[in-house]
Design a protein around this motif. Structure first.
Motif, PDB file in Angstrom:
ATOM      1  N   LEU A 168       0.857  -1.188   0.000  1.00  0.00           N
ATOM      2  CA  LEU A 168       0.000   0.000   0.000  1.00  0.00           C
ATOM      3  C   LEU A 168       0.892   1.238   0.000  1.00  0.00           C
ATOM      4  CD1 LEU A 168      -2.709   1.467   0.249  1.00  0.00           C
ATOM      5  CD2 LEU A 168      -2.503   1.225   2.740  1.00  0.00           C
ATOM      6  N   PHE A 169       0.712   2.057  -1.025  1.00  0.00           N
ATOM      7  CA  PHE A 169       1.483   3.284  -1.130  1.00  0.00           C
ATOM      8  C   PHE A 169       0.641   4.451  -0.605  1.00  0.00           C
ATOM      9  CE2 PHE A 169       3.419   0.504  -4.266  1.00  0.00           C
ATOM     10  CZ  PHE A 169       4.771   0.718  -4.058  1.00  0.00           C
ATOM     11  N   VAL A 211      10.634   8.545   3.084  1.00  0.00           N
ATOM     12  CA  VAL A 211      10.094   7.262   2.631  1.00  0.00           C
ATOM     13  C   VAL A 211      10.147   6.300   3.815  1.00  0.00           C
ATOM     14  CG1 VAL A 211      10.323   5.368   0.999  1.00  0.00           C
ATOM     15  CG2 VAL A 211      10.893   7.698   0.273  1.00  0.00           C
ATOM     16  N   ARG A 212       8.969   5.901   4.290  1.00  0.00           N
ATOM     17  CA  ARG A 212       8.882   5.046   5.475  1.00  0.00           C
ATOM     18  C   ARG A 212       8.251   3.709   5.104  1.00  0.00           C
ATOM     19  NH1 ARG A 212       4.854   3.794   9.068  1.00  0.00           N
ATOM     20  NH2 ARG A 212       5.541   3.222  11.169  1.00  0.00           N
ATOM     21  N   ASP A 213       8.857   2.624   5.598  1.00  0.00           N
ATOM     22  CA  ASP A 213       8.293   1.294   5.359  1.00  0.00           C
ATOM     23  C   ASP A 213       7.972   0.633   6.684  1.00  0.00           C
ATOM     24  OD1 ASP A 213      10.548  -0.439   6.365  1.00  0.00           O
ATOM     25  OD2 ASP A 213      11.655   0.633   4.786  1.00  0.00           O
ATOM     26  N   THR A 214       7.231  -0.436   6.609  1.00  0.00           N
ATOM     27  CA  THR A 214       6.846  -1.205   7.807  1.00  0.00           C
ATOM     28  C   THR A 214       7.575  -2.548   7.828  1.00  0.00           C
ATOM     29  OG1 THR A 214       4.922  -2.085   6.619  1.00  0.00           O
ATOM     30  CG2 THR A 214       4.593  -0.107   7.960  1.00  0.00           C
ATOM     31  N   ALA A 249      12.581  -5.012   2.262  1.00  0.00           N
ATOM     32  CA  ALA A 249      12.561  -5.100   3.720  1.00  0.00           C
ATOM     33  C   ALA A 249      11.226  -5.608   4.240  1.00  0.00           C
ATOM     34  CB  ALA A 249      12.868  -3.729   4.323  1.00  0.00           C
ATOM     35  N   MET A 250      10.126  -5.432   3.463  1.00  0.00           N
ATOM     36  CA  MET A 250       8.790  -5.896   3.885  1.00  0.00           C
ATOM     37  C   MET A 250       8.434  -7.239   3.265  1.00  0.00           C
ATOM     38  SD  MET A 250       6.584  -2.325   3.802  1.00  0.00           S
ATOM     39  CE  MET A 250       6.627  -2.256   2.008  1.00  0.00           C
ATOM     40  N   ASP A 251       9.382  -7.858   2.553  1.00  0.00           N
ATOM     41  CA  ASP A 251       9.138  -9.151   1.884  1.00  0.00           C
ATOM     42  C   ASP A 251       7.950  -9.077   0.933  1.00  0.00           C
ATOM     43  OD1 ASP A 251      11.264 -10.361   3.232  1.00  0.00           O
ATOM     44  OD2 ASP A 251       9.994 -10.862   4.960  1.00  0.00           O
ATOM     45  N   GLY A 252       7.824  -7.944   0.250  1.00  0.00           N
ATOM     46  CA  GLY A 252       6.806  -7.801  -0.790  1.00  0.00           C
ATOM     47  C   GLY A 252       5.445  -7.397  -0.303  1.00  0.00           C
ATOM     48  N   GLY A 253       5.248  -7.112   0.973  1.00  0.00           N
ATOM     49  CA  GLY A 253       3.925  -6.731   1.462  1.00  0.00           C
ATOM     50  C   GLY A 253       4.021  -5.803   2.661  1.00  0.00           C
ATOM     51  N   GLY A 254       3.209  -4.709   2.677  1.00  0.00           N
ATOM     52  CA  GLY A 254       3.232  -3.757   3.790  1.00  0.00           C
ATOM     53  C   GLY A 254       2.802  -2.371   3.333  1.00  0.00           C
ATOM     54  N   ILE A 255       3.195  -1.380   4.072  1.00  0.00           N
ATOM     55  CA  ILE A 255       2.810   0.006   3.776  1.00  0.00           C
ATOM     56  C   ILE A 255       4.063   0.839   3.578  1.00  0.00           C
ATOM     57  CG2 ILE A 255       1.605   2.063   4.610  1.00  0.00           C
ATOM     58  CD1 ILE A 255      -0.114   0.252   6.342  1.00  0.00           C
ATOM     59  N   TRP A 264      19.660  10.939   5.476  1.00  0.00           N
ATOM     60  CA  TRP A 264      19.844  10.220   6.726  1.00  0.00           C
ATOM     61  C   TRP A 264      18.638   9.319   6.946  1.00  0.00           C
ATOM     62  CZ3 TRP A 264      17.829  14.979   6.310  1.00  0.00           C
ATOM     63  CH2 TRP A 264      16.720  15.315   7.081  1.00  0.00           C
ATOM     64  N   PHE A 265      18.694   8.497   8.000  1.00  0.00           N
ATOM     65  CA  PHE A 265      17.588   7.557   8.222  1.00  0.00           C
ATOM     66  C   PHE A 265      17.411   7.321   9.715  1.00  0.00           C
ATOM     67  CE2 PHE A 265      21.362   4.954   8.025  1.00  0.00           C
ATOM     68  CZ  PHE A 265      21.190   4.018   9.044  1.00  0.00           C
ATOM     69  N   ASN A 266      16.206   6.874  10.052  1.00  0.00           N
ATOM     70  CA  ASN A 266      15.871   6.380  11.390  1.00  0.00           C
ATOM     71  C   ASN A 266      15.299   4.977  11.225  1.00  0.00           C
ATOM     72  OD1 ASN A 266      16.567   8.784  12.692  1.00  0.00           O
ATOM     73  ND2 ASN A 266      14.535   9.673  12.356  1.00  0.00           N
ATOM     74  N   SER A 267      15.725   4.089  12.096  1.00  0.00           N
ATOM     75  CA  SER A 267      15.262   2.707  11.959  1.00  0.00           C
ATOM     76  C   SER A 267      15.148   2.048  13.322  1.00  0.00           C
ATOM     77  CB  SER A 267      16.230   1.901  11.075  1.00  0.00           C
ATOM     78  OG  SER A 267      15.750   0.585  10.871  1.00  0.00           O
ATOM     79  N   ALA A 268      14.195   1.153  13.432  1.00  0.00           N
ATOM     80  CA  ALA A 268      14.001   0.348  14.643  1.00  0.00           C
ATOM     81  C   ALA A 268      13.683  -1.079  14.201  1.00  0.00           C
ATOM     82  CB  ALA A 268      12.868   0.908  15.503  1.00  0.00           C
ATOM     83  N   GLU A 269      14.421  -2.032  14.740  1.00  0.00           N
ATOM     84  CA  GLU A 269      14.221  -3.430  14.341  1.00  0.00           C
ATOM     85  C   GLU A 269      12.810  -3.892  14.697  1.00  0.00           C
ATOM     86  OE1 GLU A 269      17.536  -6.281  14.765  1.00  0.00           O
ATOM     87  OE2 GLU A 269      18.504  -4.695  15.938  1.00  0.00           O
ATOM     88  N   GLY A 270      12.164  -4.523  13.710  1.00  0.00           N
ATOM     89  CA  GLY A 270      10.803  -5.023  13.903  1.00  0.00           C
ATOM     90  C   GLY A 270       9.723  -3.988  13.659  1.00  0.00           C
ATOM     91  N   THR A 271      10.107  -2.728  13.476  1.00  0.00           N
ATOM     92  CA  THR A 271       9.123  -1.656  13.268  1.00  0.00           C
ATOM     93  C   THR A 271       9.193  -1.081  11.867  1.00  0.00           C
ATOM     94  OG1 THR A 271       9.222  -1.069  15.603  1.00  0.00           O
ATOM     95  CG2 THR A 271       8.290   0.573  14.104  1.00  0.00           C
ATOM     96  N   GLY A 272      10.378  -0.804  11.368  1.00  0.00           N
ATOM     97  CA  GLY A 272      10.517  -0.246  10.038  1.00  0.00           C
ATOM     98  C   GLY A 272      11.615   0.796   9.980  1.00  0.00           C
TER      99      GLY A 272
END
Length: 575
Positions: A450-451, A509-512, A483-489, A555-563
């Motif tokens: 979902l974009f 650009v944020r992914d889940t 990173a979302m294995d082909g599915g997410g937002i 730059w980026f912000n990331s949290a394992e398991g969150t996105g």
């Protein structure tokens, strides 16, 4: 190394120039002061407009300089130049010192002059002048009465006088000739009383004429029918001198009365000519001195900021005799050393990077060469041993070779893109249009993604080529999908921000997806570093280089398991 040299800004209102101007104006004042004071004290005149103009030239000129200095100071405050707070604080200290130093003198001088004026005004000059005049008149009439007594004793006696009564200066007898002339027949007494002849033949007092009658009263007598006698009475020489002094001092008293009425004006004139310029000069010198002291510090501050931002070409030119000259020379030497060290460090970093890249590239090229070699050996072996059955393996082997060759070609294309010089494009890209074109390519291919897009109006542009921007966004979207294995937002946001008076367009650009592990965070933008089995490790380094070459940051912000959220700031275009 290209060196940009800077010299501290110094005001034209330097102390040396001000002192020269002040001395010249003081000389002008001294030249005109004699005529001014003589005219004021002896003629009782208030200073003329010309005198006022000459004397007030000093404060007028100093006020102009003070206005220039104040305007420069206000300009520094309005521009918020570095060091202005220190400059104002230093100037405030100077002004406080001036006030403390001048206040006692001003108060004492003001009180003293006020008391002098009050005492002066308490003097009754009219009474003194009237008393002196009355005394002189009384003295004169006393002598006249004495003279009248002497004259009474001399009447009716035509014989020549041989012994002079007390108070008589001289007695001079004349005979009237047949033709009406006067001939002197007898003279007794002081020569100062002798005349060629009496101006009249009528009995009575002669009108006193100076200097002829200095210290004398003259009387004409007719003791006989043909005799004329001139009697001179001695008033004393001091009498006429005293009368002249009384009259002169009376005029001076009148001048005093006139000056007394204009005492406040003269007092203000005194302050305006002699005291006010001193205060102005002190304030102007304080401003100039504060500027002279703070400017080298300001230049050092500005130069330090530029060095902190990476500009090692700055060099400060110190003035001869500058108190901070040693510090400035040390700073210049430090900057030169930093420039040399940075150049050496950059050279070493480049060598290290290219060595690592060469090793990584060799490793990446070596990996597909093994299956290519094995496939070729397999075909060759079958051809030699079982040529009639070669068709069973040749298609699989050729497909494997083609697949690995395409991987090598993709790897080399990315390496060429990363390694070749990249000139920042001067074209501009409409951000809304470019985002929609890129995302439309992935909507159909990844229905489970979902974009969520929220962008700015269509007329907002960024200073970058449209193809480069598409390359940046495509790379981020592909990494997000992986990173979302082909599915997410995937959320895409675009905002306008301002940094240091420059407007930027911020793309996020944020992914889940699963996020980036902590041990991988420092290696994300390192060439050939990848956590994907099929990745080359050049995608994000290429994105970073494109962004940096176009004046942006990433730059980026990331949290394992969150996105993960990637942020990119690019300068806004003019369109």
């Amino acid at each position: 190394m290209k060196t940009v040299k800077t010299r501290p800004r110094y005001s034209i209102l330097n102390v040396r120039g001000l002192v020269v101007i002040y001395v010249l104006l003081c000389v002008l004042t001294v030249l005109f002061s004699r005529s001014f004071f003589s005219g004021t004290l002896y003629d009782g005149k208030v200073p003329s407009l010309l005198s006022m103009a000459v004397f007030f030239t000093i404060p007028a000129v100093l006020l102009v300089f003070l206005g220039i200095a104040a305007a420069n100071l206000i300009g520094d405050v309005a521009a918020r130049r570095p060091g202005i707070k220190f400059k104002i604080r230093l100037l405030g200290y100077f002004i406080i010192i001036v006030i403390f130093a001048a206040a006692p003198m001003t108060i004492v001088t003001g009180i003293s002059l006020s008391e002098i004026v009050r005492f002066w005004q308490s003097v009754d000059t009219d009474a003194a002048k009237a008393a002196a005049s009355a005394f002189a008149v009384d003295n004169y009439f006393f002598h006249v009465e004495n003279f009248e007594g002497i004259l009474a004793g001399m009447r009716g006696n035509p014989a020549p006088v041989t012994a002079l009564p007390a108070g008589i200066a001289s007695v001079q007898d004349f005979r009237i000739t047949a033709d009406g002339r006067l001939e002197e027949t007898a003279f007794t007494g002081s020569e100062k009383g002798r005349l060629e002849g009496p101006p009249t033949q009528t009995e009575g007092y002669l009108t006193r004429e100076l200097p002829r009658d200095l210290g004398l009263i003259r009387y004409v007598m007719l003791p006989g029918r043909s005799t004329v006698r001139l009697v001179s009475y001695n008033l004393g020489e001091d009498f006429d001198l005293g009368m002249a002094a009384i009259e002169n001092q009376g005029e001076r008293f009148s001048l005093i009365d006139m000056l007394r009425e204009n005492a406040r004006i003269l007092l203000l004139f005194y302050y305006g000519v002699f005291f006010f310029p001193t205060l102005l000069m002190t304030v102007i010198i304080a401003i100039s001195f504060a500027r002279r002291v703070t400017n080298p510090i300001v230049e050092l501050t500005e130069a330090t900021r530029r060095v902190a931002e990476g500009d090692f070409s700055i060099q400060i030119l110190a003035r001869r005799g500058d108190e901070l000259g040693l510090l400035i020379r040390s700073f210049n030497a430090m900057v030169q050393d930093l420039e040399k060290s940075r150049a050496a460090l950059v050279k070493a970093e480049k060598i290290s990077i290219w060595q690592n890249m060469a090793q990584q590239l060799a490793h990446e090229i070596k990996n597909p060469l093994t299956p290519i070699k094995l496939s070729a050996e397999r075909v060759l072996r079958r051809w030699r041993n079982e040529p009639e059955q070669i068709g069973g393996i040749i298609e699989d082997s050729m497909l494997a070779i083609i697949q690995e060759t395409e991987g090598l070609n993709r790897l080399l294309n990315e390496f060429r893109t990363f390694s070749k010089p990249m000139e920042p494009s001067k074209s501009q890209c409409r951000i809304a249009e470019a985002v929609e074109e890129v995302i439309s390519l992935y909507r159909g291919s990844y229905p489970e993604v979902l974009f969520d897009i929220e962008i700015v109006p269509d007329d907002v542009t960024v200073k970058i080529d449209k193809n480069r921007f598409s390359q940046i966004l495509s790379n981020l979207v592909i990494n997000a999908i992986a990173a979302m294995d082909g599915g997410g937002i995937i959320e895409i946001r675009i905002d306008l921000v301002k940094k240091r008076e420059v407007e930027f367009c911020r793309l996020s650009v944020r992914d889940t997806g699963k996020g980036i592990a902590k041990q991988d965070s420092d290696q994300i933008f390192v060439p050939y570093y990848t956590t994907k089995k099929s990745g080359t490790g050049l995608g994000l380094p290429i994105v970073e280089r494109i962004v940096n070459d176009h004046g942006g940051v990433i730059w980026f912000n990331s949290a394992e398991g969150t996105g993960t959220t990637f942020f990119i700031d690019l300068p806004v275009g003019d369109a």
